[in-house]
Design a protein around this motif. Structure first.
Motif, mmCIF file in Angstrom:
data_model
loop_
_atom_site.group_PDB
_atom_site.id
_atom_site.type_symbol
_atom_site.label_atom_id
_atom_site.label_comp_id
_atom_site.label_asym_id
_atom_site.label_seq_id
_atom_site.Cartn_x
_atom_site.Cartn_y
_atom_site.Cartn_z
ATOM 1 N N ASN A 1 2.501 1.730 -3.246
ATOM 2 C CA ASN A 1 1.526 2.126 -4.261
ATOM 3 C C ASN A 1 1.372 3.647 -4.301
ATOM 4 O OD1 ASN A 1 -0.932 1.368 -6.089
ATOM 5 N ND2 ASN A 1 -1.743 2.784 -4.593
ATOM 6 N N LYS B 1 0.574 -2.150 -13.284
ATOM 7 C CA LYS B 1 -0.799 -1.641 -13.211
ATOM 8 C C LYS B 1 -1.118 -0.747 -14.392
ATOM 9 C CE LYS B 1 -1.891 1.407 -10.123
ATOM 10 N NZ LYS B 1 -2.059 2.061 -8.811
ATOM 11 N N ASP C 1 2.540 -2.352 -8.264
ATOM 12 C CA ASP C 1 2.771 -0.952 -7.909
ATOM 13 C C ASP C 1 3.775 -0.286 -8.849
ATOM 14 O OD1 ASP C 1 1.097 -1.206 -5.747
ATOM 15 O OD2 ASP C 1 2.702 -1.405 -4.265
ATOM 16 N N SER D 1 0.819 -1.218 0.000
ATOM 17 C CA SER D 1 0.000 0.000 0.000
ATOM 18 C C SER D 1 0.850 1.263 0.000
ATOM 19 C CB SER D 1 -0.930 -0.008 1.216
ATOM 20 O OG SER D 1 -1.834 -1.082 1.152
ATOM 21 N N ASP E 1 2.432 6.105 -7.389
ATOM 22 C CA ASP E 1 1.297 6.803 -8.000
ATOM 23 C C ASP E 1 1.276 8.301 -7.716
ATOM 24 O OD1 ASP E 1 0.368 4.515 -9.119
ATOM 25 O OD2 ASP E 1 -1.457 4.371 -7.929
#
Length: 298
Positions: free
Chosen positions: A76, A143, A139, A73, A80
């Motif tokens: 990620n 994606k 990640d 997480s 991002d």
């Protein structure tokens, strides 16, 4: 997080309230999906132990899984940060947590998960590395490609194997669990699409080009719903090949199928409730998976 604009005397709108560092760090860990995965891991551990294992062992396994999910997480949000630019609900993109702090958090949790896994044997450590590696590959770039589904379809089906390797005294798992790979891969494809569809438009505007973004909304819905149906059908077909404990499998099927059907109906009745659809589909899939695994192993 609900964002509401307040009008001041000058007629301008105030920006949404800024998150405090504590809430920002908590959001960095994506607590809802992370803890849902920990819950699924706990269910499989209970199945592997055929009851409640020693509490210390159970908590230890859940800590390993939580560390894995928190690592994925945090990384990620780090990867991002440019795609999420301008979003006040994103701790890194909004500037509340620095990119290096987010990356350091992800790396620290990942190392902790691997170090905690080592004392429980080679199989458990390997499966922990596969689960963690799949999430981090997603990640780091997959994606944004047509292979966005692949890390999940590889990593998540290992979860029952991971639970058996961690909960069993000898670190082994029943041979029939090999069927988790094909069934789980299809089920996880559906989960991945269900998780992606609610953010399809905003992701596409940000330049995300995963599987769902490339094939579009209608094809994504058809593939998502078809994947859930195919996985359920596979569990029924395998009943002809494997010994099943119907008292475990049937409840999972009876609970899972209506939940998944309810998710589809919810969307068809009101497309604006797409997140409710995703939630129902994912809970239904988890119910089916747990009941099926219990049916072939207990």
């Amino acid at each position: 997080m609900t964002h509401q604009s307040e009008i001041v005397d000058s007629g301008s709108a105030l920006p949404p309230p800024r998150m405090g560092p504590g809430l920002a760090f908590w959001r960095l860990l994506h607590p809802v999906p992370s803890l849902m995965t920990v819950l699924a891991a706990g269910a499989f551990v209970l199945l592997a132990a055929q009851g409640l294992p020693p509490v210390g062992r159970l908590l230890y396994l859940l800590l390993v899984e939580a560390a894995m999910q928190f690592s994925i997480s945090a990384c990620n949000d780090y990867f991002d940060r440019k795609v999420d630019a301008g979003r006040p609900d994103k701790p890194v993109a909004s500037g509340i947590i620095s990119p290096i702090a987010a990356l350091s958090t992800g790396v620290a949790f990942g190392i902790a998960a691997l170090l905690m896994a080592l004392p429980l044997g080679g199989w458990f450590a390997l499966l922990t590395a596969v689960g963690l590696g799949g999430g981090l590959l997603y990640d780091a770039g997959l994606k944004y490609t047509v292979l966005s589904w692949l890390p999940f379809s590889i990593a998540f089906p290992t979860l029952p194997l991971w639970a058996w390797a961690g909960a069993s005294p000898d670190g082994r798992f029943p041979p029939q669990l090999v069927w988790v790979a094909p069934v789980g891969a299809i089920l996880v494809l559906g989960i991945h699409l269900a998780d992606t569809i609610p953010d399809l438009a905003s992701d596409a505007e940000a330049g995300v080009r995963g599987l769902a973004h490339r094939i579009g909304l209608h094809s994504s819905l058809a593939l998502c719903w078809g994947a859930f149906g195919a996985a359920a059908l596979m569990t029924l077909i395998l009943w002809l090949l494997l010994p099943y404990r119907a008292e475990w499998y049937i409840p999972g099927l009876v609970l899972g199928l209506p939940l998944m059907a309810g998710g589809i109906y919810t969307y068809l009745n009101n497309p604006a409730r797409v997140r409710a659809m995703s939630t129902l589909l994912e809970i239904g899939a988890l119910s089916l998976a747990v009941g099926w695994v219990a049916g072939i192993t207990l």
